[in-house]
Design an enzyme around this catalytic site. Structure first.
Site, PDB file in Angstrom:
ATOM      1  N   GLU A  75      -9.598  11.136 -26.315  1.00  0.00           N
ATOM      2  CA  GLU A  75     -10.523  11.149 -27.457  1.00  0.00           C
ATOM      3  C   GLU A  75     -11.947  11.546 -27.094  1.00  0.00           C
ATOM      4  O   GLU A  75     -12.905  10.892 -27.501  1.00  0.00           O
ATOM      5  CB  GLU A  75     -10.506   9.769 -28.144  1.00  0.00           C
ATOM      6  CG  GLU A  75      -9.117   9.343 -28.580  1.00  0.00           C
ATOM      7  CD  GLU A  75      -9.072   7.973 -29.243  1.00  0.00           C
ATOM      8  OE1 GLU A  75     -10.087   7.265 -29.234  1.00  0.00           O
ATOM      9  OE2 GLU A  75      -7.996   7.624 -29.770  1.00  0.00           O
ATOM     10  N   ASN A 110      -5.572  13.830 -24.285  1.00  0.00           N
ATOM     11  CA  ASN A 110      -4.939  13.177 -25.435  1.00  0.00           C
ATOM     12  C   ASN A 110      -5.965  12.951 -26.552  1.00  0.00           C
ATOM     13  O   ASN A 110      -7.094  12.524 -26.269  1.00  0.00           O
ATOM     14  CB  ASN A 110      -4.395  11.814 -24.951  1.00  0.00           C
ATOM     15  CG  ASN A 110      -3.453  11.145 -25.918  1.00  0.00           C
ATOM     16  OD1 ASN A 110      -2.473  11.750 -26.360  1.00  0.00           O
ATOM     17  ND2 ASN A 110      -3.725   9.885 -26.246  1.00  0.00           N
ATOM     18  N   HIS A 119      -1.165   9.836 -35.320  1.00  0.00           N
ATOM     19  CA  HIS A 119      -1.313   8.699 -36.241  1.00  0.00           C
ATOM     20  C   HIS A 119      -1.461   9.299 -37.631  1.00  0.00           C
ATOM     21  O   HIS A 119      -2.540   9.730 -38.031  1.00  0.00           O
ATOM     22  CB  HIS A 119      -2.542   7.858 -35.867  1.00  0.00           C
ATOM     23  CG  HIS A 119      -2.401   7.175 -34.544  1.00  0.00           C
ATOM     24  ND1 HIS A 119      -1.440   6.210 -34.315  1.00  0.00           N
ATOM     25  CD2 HIS A 119      -3.078   7.319 -33.382  1.00  0.00           C
ATOM     26  CE1 HIS A 119      -1.538   5.777 -33.068  1.00  0.00           C
ATOM     27  NE2 HIS A 119      -2.513   6.443 -32.478  1.00  0.00           N
ATOM     28  N   GLU A 157       1.564   9.017 -29.777  1.00  0.00           N
ATOM     29  CA  GLU A 157       1.300   7.749 -30.482  1.00  0.00           C
ATOM     30  C   GLU A 157       1.770   7.812 -31.938  1.00  0.00           C
ATOM     31  O   GLU A 157       1.137   7.240 -32.825  1.00  0.00           O
ATOM     32  CB  GLU A 157      -0.202   7.416 -30.418  1.00  0.00           C
ATOM     33  CG  GLU A 157      -0.748   7.396 -28.990  1.00  0.00           C
ATOM     34  CD  GLU A 157      -2.215   6.978 -28.880  1.00  0.00           C
ATOM     35  OE1 GLU A 157      -2.775   6.452 -29.853  1.00  0.00           O
ATOM     36  OE2 GLU A 157      -2.791   7.193 -27.799  1.00  0.00           O
ATOM     37  N   ASP A 171       2.882   7.361 -35.494  1.00  0.00           N
ATOM     38  CA  ASP A 171       3.225   6.382 -36.526  1.00  0.00           C
ATOM     39  C   ASP A 171       2.787   6.963 -37.866  1.00  0.00           C
ATOM     40  O   ASP A 171       1.977   7.881 -37.918  1.00  0.00           O
ATOM     41  CB  ASP A 171       2.661   4.964 -36.262  1.00  0.00           C
ATOM     42  CG  ASP A 171       1.175   4.878 -35.973  1.00  0.00           C
ATOM     43  OD1 ASP A 171       0.429   5.799 -36.365  1.00  0.00           O
ATOM     44  OD2 ASP A 171       0.747   3.873 -35.359  1.00  0.00           O
TER      45      ASP A 171
HETATM   46  C1  XIL Z   1      -4.824   0.626 -29.745  1.00  0.00           C
HETATM   47  C2  XIL Z   1      -3.855  -0.515 -29.457  1.00  0.00           C
HETATM   48  O1  XIL Z   1      -2.640  -0.236 -30.107  1.00  0.00           O
HETATM   49  C3  XIL Z   1      -4.420  -1.821 -29.937  1.00  0.00           C
HETATM   50  O2  XIL Z   1      -3.574  -2.898 -29.541  1.00  0.00           O
HETATM   51  C4  XIL Z   1      -5.816  -2.033 -29.380  1.00  0.00           C
HETATM   52  O3  XIL Z   1      -6.366  -3.198 -29.935  1.00  0.00           O
HETATM   53  C5  XIL Z   1      -6.689  -0.842 -29.683  1.00  0.00           C
HETATM   54  O4  XIL Z   1      -6.089   0.349 -29.195  1.00  0.00           O
HETATM   55  N1  XIL Z   1      -5.626   5.657 -29.932  1.00  0.00           N
HETATM   56  C6  XIL Z   1      -5.271   5.340 -28.648  1.00  0.00           C
HETATM   57  C7  XIL Z   1      -4.669   4.026 -28.364  1.00  0.00           C
HETATM   58  O5  XIL Z   1      -5.362   6.193 -27.746  1.00  0.00           O
HETATM   59  O6  XIL Z   1      -5.000   3.554 -27.076  1.00  0.00           O
HETATM   60  C8  XIL Z   1      -5.055   2.988 -29.403  1.00  0.00           C
HETATM   61  O7  XIL Z   1      -4.341   1.794 -29.130  1.00  0.00           O
HETATM   62  C9  XIL Z   1      -4.776   3.522 -30.784  1.00  0.00           C
HETATM   63  C10 XIL Z   1      -5.576   4.767 -31.055  1.00  0.00           C
END
Ligand code: XIL
Length: 370
Positions: A175, A221, A257, A286, A288
């Site tokens: 990020e 990422n 996401h 990631e 979802d």
């Molecule tokens: C999130 C976790 O799922 C949570 O448990 C934590 O509190 C915060 O981070 N992008 C990412 C992940 O790269 O590391 C994040 O994970 C979600 C967004």
């Protein structure tokens, strides 16, 4: 080369070969059967995702909560049955793994590495350089750029070399770009930064990670960079520059996401195409698809819309030879991060809180079986 890394490469090579061969499947079946290889591959009908994914030559992964893995039998059984790649959801981030300047907390990731090896999976590492979940000693330390450079180098060297041969791929930097494509201002970039301009600090992190484990695949990422947009343009430009100059980058992680608005799929397709045209792997890291939970429960319509997105993005990954993993951010709505971060949203994953597969699960399985 370590045995596990060799094993990973061998399995991968085998899977890639299988994938290239799908069009010649009938012709080759006899030969494969003779070689005893087909016998090792379970039949697809009702098969777990990991078996379906293996037949298509990709990894199917999930972020893992080590506490749930230890204490919740349903969680452990489902994770073990369905996935062949796992990633610590939080345990390998800077704060959790390096809580004091002179103290590392390796036990949770060590345990996951053991779990992975017991269950014939692979482990992804997340993440070395990020603006979130950094420890208080680092954030409040008032370090100079020279000190921060030394701290980051030492952190990357220590963590990556510890898991050399056990973690096959790392999200080196997470990020680093804003939505408009500018570089995010972070403790590593320029507030105060490690003393390097522009994307040079990212390049330095990749070079340190490569030195610590030359065999690990190294990823950049990010989120909301799935379609072609100013952020993914900036990532693409950086990746193209890194590849042209021999900076050790192997892939781009698309966090995925998503909402039920999804896509647009054609634009995600175009972005994956331009990244893989550079010779980079793409992995969904990631995935979802969060749903509004107005009445506490997702509606049947929203579950169907969610399944459609899961199916479409899975099919998109399978379309691209260098899209090598589909990983969701957890797998059960029982432990998802979404309700805690997006007010009124939830039910984002492919299993419900009782570990029953949702329509999204079926959609992924169907895409993998096509
Ligand atoms: C999130 C976790 O799922 C949570 O448990 C934590 O509190 C915060 O981070 N992008 C990412 C992940 O790269 O590391 C994040 O994970 C979600 C967004």
């Amino acid at each position: 080369m370590s045995t596990s890394r060799q094993g990973h490469i061998a399995v991968r090579a085998f899977l890639v070969v299988l994938r290239c061969m799908t069009c010649f499947k009938t012709l080759l079946a006899a030969g494969l059967a003779a070689a005893g290889l087909l016998a090792q591959l379970p039949a697809p009908a009702g098969a777990p995702l990991r078996d379906l994914a293996a037949r298509r030559g990709i990894h199917i992964g999930t972020a893992i909560n080590p506490v749930a893995l230890k204490n919740d039998a349903g969680y452990r059984e489902t994770a073990t049955r369905e996935f062949n790649q796992i990633e610590p959801e939080n345990a390998a981030k800077f704060g959790p793994i390096h809580p004091q300047q002179d103290t590392y907390n390796f036990a949770p990731v060590d345990d996951l590495a053991q779990f992975v090896e017991n269950h014939n999976m692979v482990l992804r590492g997340h993440t070395l350089v990020w603006h979130n979940q950094n420890p208080a000693w680092l954030v409040n330390g008032k370090f100079t750029s020279a000190q921060l450079s030394e701290i980051l180098h030492s952190h990357i060297q220590t963590v990556v070399s510890r898991y050399a041969g056990r973690i096959y791929a790392w999200d080196v930097v997470n990020e680093a770009f804003e939505d408009d494509g500018s570089l995010r201002k972070t403790i590593w970039a320029n507030t105060p930064g490690i003393g390097l301009e522009g994307t040079a600090y990212i390049e330095q992190a990749f070079r340190w990670a490569h030195a610590a484990d030359p065999k690990a695949l190294l990823f950049y990422n990010d989120y909301d960079a799935e379609p072609v947009n100013p952020k993914s343009d900036a990532i693409y430009r950086m990746a193209r520059d890194f590849k042209a100059r021999g900076v050790p980058i192997d892939g781009i992680g698309l966090q995925m996401h998503l909402t039920t608005q999804g896509g647009p799929m054609e634009s995600i397709d175009a972005n994956i195409q331009r990244l893989t045209d550079l010779g980079l792997e793409v992995q969904y890291t990631e995935l979802d698809v969060r749903l509004p939970l107005a009445s506490g429960q997702p509606s049947a319509e929203s579950l169907a819309a969610q399944a459609k997105i899961y199916g479409e993005v899975a099919a998109l990954c399978l379309k691209h030879k260098l899209c090598t993993a589909i990983q969701t951010w957890g797998f059960t709505d029982k432990y998802s991060w979404i309700p805690g971060w997006y007010h009124g949203m939830g039910a984002a994953l492919e299993f419900d809180p009782g570990f029953q597969p949702k329509p999204a699960y079926r959609a992924m399985a169907d895409a993998l079986m096509k």
